[in-house]
Design a protein around this motif. Structure first.
Motif, PDB file in Angstrom:
ATOM      1  N   ASP A   1     -75.718  42.119  86.024  1.00 20.11           N
ATOM      2  CA  ASP A   1     -76.141  41.708  84.673  1.00 20.11           C
ATOM      3  C   ASP A   1     -77.623  41.348  84.667  1.00 20.11           C
ATOM      4  O   ASP A   1     -78.115  40.736  83.721  1.00 20.11           O
TER       5      ASP A   1
ATOM      6  N   ILE B   1     -74.433  45.036  82.580  1.00 16.69           N
ATOM      7  CA  ILE B   1     -73.731  44.103  81.698  1.00 16.69           C
ATOM      8  C   ILE B   1     -74.719  43.157  81.043  1.00 16.69           C
ATOM      9  O   ILE B   1     -75.451  42.424  81.709  1.00 16.69           O
TER      10      ILE B   1
ATOM     11  N   ASP C   1     -77.758  42.080  77.921  1.00 17.30           N
ATOM     12  CA  ASP C   1     -79.082  42.538  77.511  1.00 17.30           C
ATOM     13  C   ASP C   1     -80.124  42.459  78.617  1.00 17.30           C
ATOM     14  O   ASP C   1     -81.154  43.139  78.555  1.00 17.30           O
TER      15      ASP C   1
ATOM     16  N   THR D   1     -73.186  47.728  78.475  1.00 17.89           N
ATOM     17  CA  THR D   1     -72.479  47.039  77.394  1.00 17.89           C
ATOM     18  C   THR D   1     -72.601  45.528  77.548  1.00 17.89           C
ATOM     19  O   THR D   1     -72.727  45.010  78.655  1.00 17.89           O
ATOM     20  N   SER D   2     -72.563  44.841  76.404  1.00 20.31           N
ATOM     21  CA  SER D   2     -72.495  43.381  76.384  1.00 20.31           C
ATOM     22  C   SER D   2     -71.091  42.901  76.040  1.00 20.31           C
ATOM     23  O   SER D   2     -70.833  41.699  76.015  1.00 20.31           O
ATOM     24  N   ASP D   3     -70.207  43.848  75.747  1.00 18.32           N
ATOM     25  CA  ASP D   3     -68.830  43.542  75.370  1.00 18.32           C
ATOM     26  C   ASP D   3     -67.996  43.421  76.645  1.00 18.32           C
ATOM     27  O   ASP D   3     -67.662  44.414  77.285  1.00 18.32           O
ATOM     28  N   LEU D   4     -67.650  42.187  77.020  1.00 19.15           N
ATOM     29  CA  LEU D   4     -66.950  41.968  78.280  1.00 19.15           C
ATOM     30  C   LEU D   4     -65.518  42.492  78.253  1.00 19.15           C
ATOM     31  O   LEU D   4     -64.973  42.875  79.299  1.00 19.15           O
ATOM     32  N   GLU D   5     -64.901  42.522  77.085  1.00 19.22           N
ATOM     33  CA  GLU D   5     -63.568  43.115  76.997  1.00 19.22           C
ATOM     34  C   GLU D   5     -63.642  44.614  77.254  1.00 19.22           C
ATOM     35  O   GLU D   5     -62.788  45.186  77.936  1.00 19.22           O
ATOM     36  N   LEU D   6     -64.677  45.243  76.704  1.00 20.40           N
ATOM     37  CA  LEU D   6     -64.872  46.672  76.952  1.00 20.40           C
ATOM     38  C   LEU D   6     -65.197  46.919  78.422  1.00 20.40           C
ATOM     39  O   LEU D   6     -64.708  47.887  79.031  1.00 20.40           O
TER      40      LEU D   6
ATOM     41  N   ARG E   1     -62.018  46.907  80.448  1.00 20.74           N
ATOM     42  CA  ARG E   1     -61.232  48.117  80.200  1.00 20.74           C
ATOM     43  C   ARG E   1     -61.824  49.321  80.926  1.00 20.74           C
ATOM     44  O   ARG E   1     -61.116  50.104  81.559  1.00 20.74           O
TER      45      ARG E   1
ATOM     46  N   LEU F   1     -65.116  56.158  72.430  1.00 21.07           N
ATOM     47  CA  LEU F   1     -66.246  55.240  72.386  1.00 21.07           C
ATOM     48  C   LEU F   1     -67.518  55.975  71.986  1.00 21.07           C
ATOM     49  O   LEU F   1     -67.651  57.177  72.230  1.00 21.07           O
TER      50      LEU F   1
ATOM     51  N   ILE G   1     -73.137  53.990  74.775  1.00 23.64           N
ATOM     52  CA  ILE G   1     -72.902  53.035  75.863  1.00 23.64           C
ATOM     53  C   ILE G   1     -73.434  53.571  77.187  1.00 23.64           C
ATOM     54  O   ILE G   1     -73.535  52.838  78.159  1.00 23.64           O
TER      55      ILE G   1
END
Length: 262
Positions: free
Chosen positions: A130, A160, A162, A182-187, A190, A228, A232
């Motif tokens: 990150d 992960i 910004d 991505t910044s979407d941790l759920e994504l 997955r 998606l 991304i």
């Protein structure tokens, strides 16, 4: 003549799935929790795949880096049997990517983690951070690129948040199109599971030590199968697209070192 059920099972080549994971201080809180959940789900999925996989014996090796780098699987790659359990990582320290690359280079060897008696297939390497390096990494990466296990491996990166330096991750995995940003941790959770399973399936079914599975193709599969947006992918422009394909196409005159034979 022995009965069919008395014939010994043909030995399977080993497929090693390497995770190189950022556990620096910026991962504290929700990010490290997401990483641990992702790895729990990945190991469960790999266990299931290992039970069904007649082509290769799957093993997992995990390298965490913060201030320095250390193997979570310090005794070597571990078999994905029912006894394997993911132990949660904690966050703290800086982001010594150079130290991680040097340690990975050491273990990507017949004298390191690839000493299988039955032979090893090209490994899968999943790199995640990150942030950006807090140590000198360029020389370590240049040396790692001389390692032919590394250059012919299936490599996928995760940038992960910004602050993640997608350009550096691209240089590590060899292709900007093999980096998911991505910044979407759920994504993230997955997709971490998806690319782990897809890359392991393709790499293990190759049946040879020289087959090459492109990480960018795995990432594109993840985008297509999960509906998606293409953005991304860490699209950094043509200058950031490296030579992952070229890495796998060694000239016939480039022989393996005697102590690292297939």
């Amino acid at each position: 003549m022995p009965a069919i059920n008395e014939i010994d099972e043909m030995p399977r080549k080993e497929l090693h799935v390497f995770y190189v994971l950022d556990t620096s201080g910026s991962m504290t809180g929700v990010p490290i929790a997401a990483l641990n959940t992702a790895m729990e789900e990945c190991t469960v999925a790999l266990k299931d795949l290992a039970k069904k996989n007649a082509d290769a014996k799957l093993k997992i090796a995990v390298l965490e880096f913060s201030t320095g780098a250390k193997w979570v699987t310090y005794n070597g790659p571990e078999s994905l049997d029912d006894e394997f359990e993911w132990e949660h990582l904690s966050a703290g320290g800086v982001t010594d990517i150079g130290a991680a690359l040097r340690e990975l280079d050491i273990k990507l060897s017949r004298n390191g983690f690839l000493k299988s008696m039955t032979g090893a297939l090209m490994p899968v390497i999943i790199f995640m951070t990150d942030g950006y390096p807090t140590d000198e990494y360029a020389a370590a990466l240049a040396e790692l690129r001389k390692n032919r296990w590394y250059t012919s491996s299936t490599k996928i990166g995760f940038a992960i948040g910004d602050d993640a330096d997608a350009a550096i991750i691209s240089s590590i995995v060899g292709n900007s199109e093999a980096v998911i940003k991505t910044s979407d941790l759920e994504l993230f959770k997955r997709l971490m599971k998806f690319v782990t399973v897809r890359a392991s399936m393709l790499a293990s079914s190759s049946r040879t030590t020289s087959s090459f599975v492109n990480g960018s193709a795995i990432v594109q599969d993840a985008i297509d199968d999960n509906s998606l947006p293409a953005n991304i992918i860490a699209n950094l422009g043509n200058n950031s697209k490296s030579s992952q394909d070229d890495d796998a196409n060694w000239d016939n005159n480039n022989n393996w070192d005697d102590d690292d034979n297939w």
